[in-house]
Design a protein around this motif. Structure first.
Motif, PDB file in Angstrom:
ATOM      1  N   UNK B 437     101.105  22.584  25.066  1.00  0.00           N
ATOM      2  CA  UNK B 437     100.363  22.190  23.864  1.00  0.00           C
ATOM      3  C   UNK B 437     100.846  23.050  22.709  1.00  0.00           C
ATOM      4  N   UNK B 438     100.748  22.543  21.501  1.00  0.00           N
ATOM      5  CA  UNK B 438     100.974  23.449  20.367  1.00  0.00           C
ATOM      6  C   UNK B 438      99.772  24.389  20.270  1.00  0.00           C
ATOM      7  N   UNK B 439      99.870  25.511  19.541  1.00  0.00           N
ATOM      8  CA  UNK B 439      98.681  26.325  19.331  1.00  0.00           C
ATOM      9  C   UNK B 439      97.582  25.475  18.682  1.00  0.00           C
ATOM     10  N   UNK B 440      96.353  25.710  19.079  1.00  0.00           N
ATOM     11  CA  UNK B 440      95.240  24.908  18.547  1.00  0.00           C
ATOM     12  C   UNK B 440      94.620  25.700  17.397  1.00  0.00           C
ATOM     13  N   UNK B 441      94.908  25.320  16.142  1.00  0.00           N
ATOM     14  CA  UNK B 441      94.525  26.186  15.029  1.00  0.00           C
ATOM     15  C   UNK B 441      93.017  26.422  14.918  1.00  0.00           C
ATOM     16  N   UNK B 442      92.220  25.378  15.238  1.00  0.00           N
ATOM     17  CA  UNK B 442      90.779  25.546  15.024  1.00  0.00           C
ATOM     18  C   UNK B 442      90.078  26.278  16.163  1.00  0.00           C
ATOM     19  N   UNK B 443      90.822  26.595  17.210  1.00  0.00           N
ATOM     20  CA  UNK B 443      90.214  27.303  18.335  1.00  0.00           C
ATOM     21  C   UNK B 443      90.272  28.806  18.076  1.00  0.00           C
ATOM     22  N   UNK B 444      89.120  29.438  18.040  1.00  0.00           N
ATOM     23  CA  UNK B 444      89.124  30.882  17.843  1.00  0.00           C
ATOM     24  C   UNK B 444      89.748  31.518  19.075  1.00  0.00           C
ATOM     25  N   UNK B 445      90.669  32.435  18.849  1.00  0.00           N
ATOM     26  CA  UNK B 445      91.513  32.882  19.947  1.00  0.00           C
ATOM     27  C   UNK B 445      90.766  33.556  21.093  1.00  0.00           C
ATOM     28  N   UNK B 446      89.733  34.330  20.784  1.00  0.00           N
ATOM     29  CA  UNK B 446      89.065  35.042  21.870  1.00  0.00           C
ATOM     30  C   UNK B 446      87.775  34.364  22.344  1.00  0.00           C
ATOM     31  N   UNK B 447      87.539  33.136  21.911  1.00  0.00           N
ATOM     32  CA  UNK B 447      86.303  32.461  22.306  1.00  0.00           C
ATOM     33  C   UNK B 447      86.351  31.978  23.750  1.00  0.00           C
ATOM     34  N   UNK B 448      85.151  31.812  24.346  1.00  0.00           N
ATOM     35  CA  UNK B 448      85.095  31.147  25.644  1.00  0.00           C
ATOM     36  C   UNK B 448      85.476  29.691  25.417  1.00  0.00           C
ATOM     37  N   UNK B 449      86.342  29.158  26.261  1.00  0.00           N
ATOM     38  CA  UNK B 449      86.759  27.771  26.062  1.00  0.00           C
ATOM     39  C   UNK B 449      86.731  27.009  27.380  1.00  0.00           C
ATOM     40  N   UNK B 450      86.518  25.722  27.267  1.00  0.00           N
ATOM     41  CA  UNK B 450      86.565  24.880  28.460  1.00  0.00           C
ATOM     42  C   UNK B 450      87.835  24.035  28.356  1.00  0.00           C
ATOM     43  N   UNK B 451      88.750  24.301  29.250  1.00  0.00           N
ATOM     44  CA  UNK B 451      90.025  23.581  29.246  1.00  0.00           C
ATOM     45  C   UNK B 451      90.040  22.609  30.423  1.00  0.00           C
ATOM     46  N   UNK B 452      90.310  21.351  30.150  1.00  0.00           N
ATOM     47  CA  UNK B 452      90.455  20.371  31.230  1.00  0.00           C
ATOM     48  C   UNK B 452      91.845  19.746  31.086  1.00  0.00           C
ATOM     49  N   UNK B 453      92.645  19.914  32.103  1.00  0.00           N
ATOM     50  CA  UNK B 453      93.989  19.335  32.077  1.00  0.00           C
ATOM     51  C   UNK B 453      94.030  18.282  33.163  1.00  0.00           C
ATOM     52  N   UNK B 454      94.431  17.078  32.818  1.00  0.00           N
ATOM     53  CA  UNK B 454      94.519  16.057  33.855  1.00  0.00           C
ATOM     54  C   UNK B 454      95.860  15.365  33.785  1.00  0.00           C
ATOM     55  N   UNK B 455      96.299  14.924  34.931  1.00  0.00           N
ATOM     56  CA  UNK B 455      97.582  14.229  35.010  1.00  0.00           C
ATOM     57  C   UNK B 455      97.350  13.012  35.885  1.00  0.00           C
ATOM     58  N   UNK B 456      97.612  11.803  35.353  1.00  0.00           N
ATOM     59  CA  UNK B 456      97.359  10.609  36.156  1.00  0.00           C
ATOM     60  C   UNK B 456      98.636  10.174  36.875  1.00  0.00           C
ATOM     61  N   UNK B 457      98.514   9.125  37.706  1.00  0.00           N
ATOM     62  CA  UNK B 457      99.652   8.761  38.550  1.00  0.00           C
ATOM     63  C   UNK B 457     100.796   8.150  37.741  1.00  0.00           C
ATOM     64  N   UNK B 458     100.549   7.800  36.469  1.00  0.00           N
ATOM     65  CA  UNK B 458     101.643   7.322  35.616  1.00  0.00           C
ATOM     66  C   UNK B 458     102.361   8.482  34.931  1.00  0.00           C
ATOM     67  N   UNK B 459     101.905   9.687  35.214  1.00  0.00           N
ATOM     68  CA  UNK B 459     102.565  10.862  34.636  1.00  0.00           C
ATOM     69  C   UNK B 459     101.986  11.304  33.306  1.00  0.00           C
ATOM     70  N   UNK B 460     100.871  10.692  32.885  1.00  0.00           N
ATOM     71  CA  UNK B 460     100.289  11.046  31.578  1.00  0.00           C
ATOM     72  C   UNK B 460      99.481  12.333  31.733  1.00  0.00           C
ATOM     73  N   UNK B 461      99.873  13.345  30.993  1.00  0.00           N
ATOM     74  CA  UNK B 461      99.185  14.639  31.073  1.00  0.00           C
ATOM     75  C   UNK B 461      98.364  14.803  29.802  1.00  0.00           C
ATOM     76  N   UNK B 462      97.077  15.054  29.978  1.00  0.00           N
ATOM     77  CA  UNK B 462      96.184  15.190  28.821  1.00  0.00           C
ATOM     78  C   UNK B 462      95.534  16.565  28.864  1.00  0.00           C
ATOM     79  N   UNK B 463      95.577  17.271  27.754  1.00  0.00           N
ATOM     80  CA  UNK B 463      94.886  18.559  27.623  1.00  0.00           C
ATOM     81  C   UNK B 463      93.643  18.312  26.769  1.00  0.00           C
TER      82      UNK B 463
END
Lengths: 181, 543
Positions: B437-463
């Motif tokens: 991913x590119x850096x996420x500008x609006x995400x405060x760097x030291x904040x608690x974050x919930x990251x969900x990364x998924x990859x489907x069988x067609x190869x689509x990866x979503x962050x």
């Protein structure tokens, strides 16, 4: 698998082998520009000859054979005598050694994709950077570089050899244990 | 026969002489002999020749690219008669080849005549471009049969495709420069008044736009937005769902096609246009969790609520639990209510090989990782090309099924990277290159974050970060080659020497240089791609 699918798979494989095909045919045609032309011609040949590929057989070997024939054909067409080139036996050994190709490709792909090469180039001394630029970007022959720098041809050979060794080691150092990040 | 450093130096030297076309008979015989007899010499041949090719193609080094720009300010170097002569056989193909080859070659020939104006005495139009620099493969067609040539000029009407390893820098006559990173597709539109118009179909671009003549602004369109530029510097990224623009300098007008609203942006502004997400709108009204079937539940779930000890329990309900052991308790600190802070190489690894986990993901071809965490800082020891390892299913530093990390290339704690080993075109066992991913500008760097990364069988990866999709890309290929004997590790890569609880003796420096530093609050792994609706529900449940 339909012919269309076979052709697509072969093209994908050829694209992933670009660096290896060019490196291999460089040993026959002796320049990267010509080797790039060979590669492009190979792509056309693969499109045309996909029907002669037997599904399940070794696609990498098949592509390398096409590359070899295309490169030799190009040398013949240009009426250039292949003097002091890589011998047929050595070419066969190179084409058949897929492990060597895969290992080299892994290093180069990671190095180039992850910009490790750029990072390592930046770490070279200014003199070494200038030499790399003269030899690989400006494509000056070593003799001309030696004559401009008032150095012996052999010392240019040795310096370039060491620079490439140090670049290779620098790239390798960034990927631990001889492997990749 | 053993291969020594002296042998390696000798073969490399012979390759240097060979590349200078001054190799004598004795030397070529020696080189041939090496190549026939010694596998290491063959590896070196491909590696060293490939490195020379990369140097030959390499436009990236600052010092070198600065030099290149100086050259470009001078009249263009024309192709030498010798090189031009070498090119001739290509245009003679139609006479020599079979019928189909002839058609293809005529296309290539026509294409070259049309889109490569002659090198001497030609006045280029304002919307012609030169491929000023390239690295890797850059193509002019989707079938990847026409490679773009560095330094050549191309007329408007062309399309540009950068491969997985390709980067292109396009230059207009007024020194406006467009840089296309890997996996991007850009069209240059043919316009009557020769104003510059670009269509970014997918991927990203960075633009450094010279002042444009009045009434002839540069226009960049994506499927979600139209950007009108008078002269400025900015980055655009376009995925299936959104277009994001980050403006570094000057002013631009950004028309959001999805809303029809125009925005005038100034330096430092960022804006996103996105496809309206019906599902997420519906979700805001429907927050009741949907029951999850047992075989759709998480394969492993760690809540990090133990509070003490060296065991992290898997509380999932699918099969045998996969508990994790903390090998080095000095590098961790349990948090008061929930969470585990990792401050060094903690050697957190599954008690046994994660066979069930690997099998399930391998069989479905899909994967989701849900990670609630807080990155404290980027590990200063991690090399630029590396990433701090948050989670890994691997055998060691070079063999993995997947690794999730942060900071790759950018060193930014809001830029995430997923490496998945997939079978496509004979790629390696290390999962490279990463989906980043590119850096996420609006995400405060030291904040608690919930990251969900998924990859489907067609190869689509979503962050998905904090309930919002921040990045998407496609990596084709299956997980068929996943190794079922790999271990699950947290905060670092698996090292063979820590498996089974034995003390680590090797590679400590390597582990330290990639350890992730932060606090983990929750981790789940699924063998399916979570839907946007499920991501929203997880966001509600875990935040």
């Amino acid at each position: 698998m339909s012919l269309e699918e076979t052709r697509d798979e072969l093209l994908k494989k050829a694209v992933s082998l670009r660096r290896m095909v060019i490196s291999y045919t460089y040993g026959i045609v002796g320049s990267f520009e010509l080797a790039e032309d060979v590669y492009q011609e190979c792509i056309v040949v693969i499109c045309n000859k996909a029907d002669s590929f037997r599904p399940g057989s070794n696609a990498q070997a098949w592509i390398m054979e096409i590359a070899r024939r295309t490169a030799l054909g190009m040398v013949t067409k240009s009426y250039r005598k292949r003097e002091h080139g890589i011998s047929d036996d050595a070419l066969a050994a190179l084409a058949n050694d897929q492990q060597a190709q895969d290992e080299a490709e892994d290093l180069l792909q990671t190095a180039v994709d992850q910009e490790a090469l750029q990072h390592c180039l930046d770490k070279l001394s200014p003199k070494a950077q200038a030499l790399v630029k003269q030899r690989y970007l400006d494509q000056l022959p070593c003799d001309e570089i030696a004559s401009k720098a008032k150095r012996s041809l052999n010392s240019i050979y040795v310096t370039l050899t060491r620079i490439r060794k140090s670049l290779r080691d620098c790239i390798h150092k960034q990927v631990p244990d001889g492997g990749f990040e | 026969m053993s291969w020594t450093p002296e042998d390696e130096e000798r073969v490399r030297y012979l390759l240097t002489v060979f590349s200078n076309k001054r190799i004598d008979q004795a030397e070529i015989n020696e080189l041939n002999e090496w190549l026939i007899r010694e596998p290491q010499a063959r590896r070196l041949y491909f590696e060293d020749t490939g490195l020379q090719l990369a140097l030959h193609d390499q436009p990236q080094s600052k010092s070198i690219s600065q030099e290149m720009r100086l050259q470009e300010a001078r009249p263009r170097r024309t192709r030498s008669p010798r090189r031009a002569a070498r090119k001739k056989p290509m245009s003679l193909w139609p006479l020599l080849g079979a019928a189909v080859a002839a058609v293809l070659c005529i296309i290539v020939y026509n294409y070259q005549s049309e889109s490569q104006p002659s090198q001497q005495g030609t006045q280029y139009a304002a919307n012609d471009v030169q491929l000023a620099a390239k690295s890797g493969s850059v193509w002019l067609d989707q079938a990847h049969t026409r490679a773009a040539q560095r330094d050549a000029w191309y007329a408007a009407g062309t399309q540009w495709f950068t491969a997985d390893n390709g980067i292109a820098e396009l230059r207009f006559t007024d020194e406006t420069r467009i840089r296309l990173p890997q996996r991007s597709v850009l069209g240059l539109v043919r316009t009557h008044d020769r104003h510059k118009e670009l269509h970014l179909y997918s991927g990203a671009l960075s633009a450094d736009v010279a002042a444009q003549p009045t009434g002839r602004a540069l226009i960049i369109q994506t499927r979600h937005a139209v950007v009108t530029v008078v002269g400025t510097r900015f980055d655009i990224q376009c995925t299936g769902q959104l277009t994001q623009l980050d403006l570094h300098q000057g002013r631009v007008r950004f028309l959001d096609k999805t809303t029809g609203i125009s925005h005038d942006l100034e330096a430092g502004d960022s804006i996103i246009a996105r496809v309206p997400d019906k599902q997420s709108t519906d979700l805001q009204q429907q927050t009741e969790p949907v029951p999850v079937k047992k075989n759709q539940a998480a394969l492993v779930r760690y809540a990090f609520d133990e509070g003490e000890g060296t065991l992290i329990r898997d509380s999932s309900k699918r099969g045998e639990p996969l508990h994790l052991n903390i090998g080095n308790s000095e590098a961790v600190e349990w948090q008061e209510r929930k969470g585990l802070r990792i401050s060094g190489v903690a050697d957190i690894i599954s008690q046994e090989a994660a066979t069930t986990l690997s099998q399930a993901i391998k069989s479905s071809g899909e994967l989701s990782i849900v990670l609630k965490c807080q990155t404290e800082r980027i590990n200063p020891l991690t090399p630029k090309v590396g990433m701090d390892r948050m989670l890994s299913l691997s055998k060691d530093f070079k063999h993995r099924n997947f690794s999730l990390g942060v900071g790759e290339l950018t060193g930014d704690p809001t830029a995430f990277a997923l490496r998945t080993r997939h079978h496509a075109g004979g790629r390696g066992v290390n999962g490279m290159p990463s989906a980043v991913t590119p850096p996420i500008p609006e995400q405060h760097k030291q904040e608690v974050m919930l990251l969900i990364v998924s990859r489907d069988s067609d190869g689509r990866i979503v962050f998905n970060l904090n309930g919002r999709q921040v990045h998407e890309e496609v990596r084709h290929g299956s997980f068929a080659e996943w190794d079922e004997n790999y271990y699950l590790a947290l905060g670092q890569e698996v090292e063979p020497s820590i498996i089974g609880g034995s003390r680590r003796q090797l590679k400590t420096d390597v582990a330290q240089a990639r350890a992730w530093l932060g606090t983990i609050y929750h981790l789940e792994i699924y063998d399916r791609a979570l839907s946007p609706k499920e991501c929203m529900q997880l966001q509600d449940r875990l935040q």
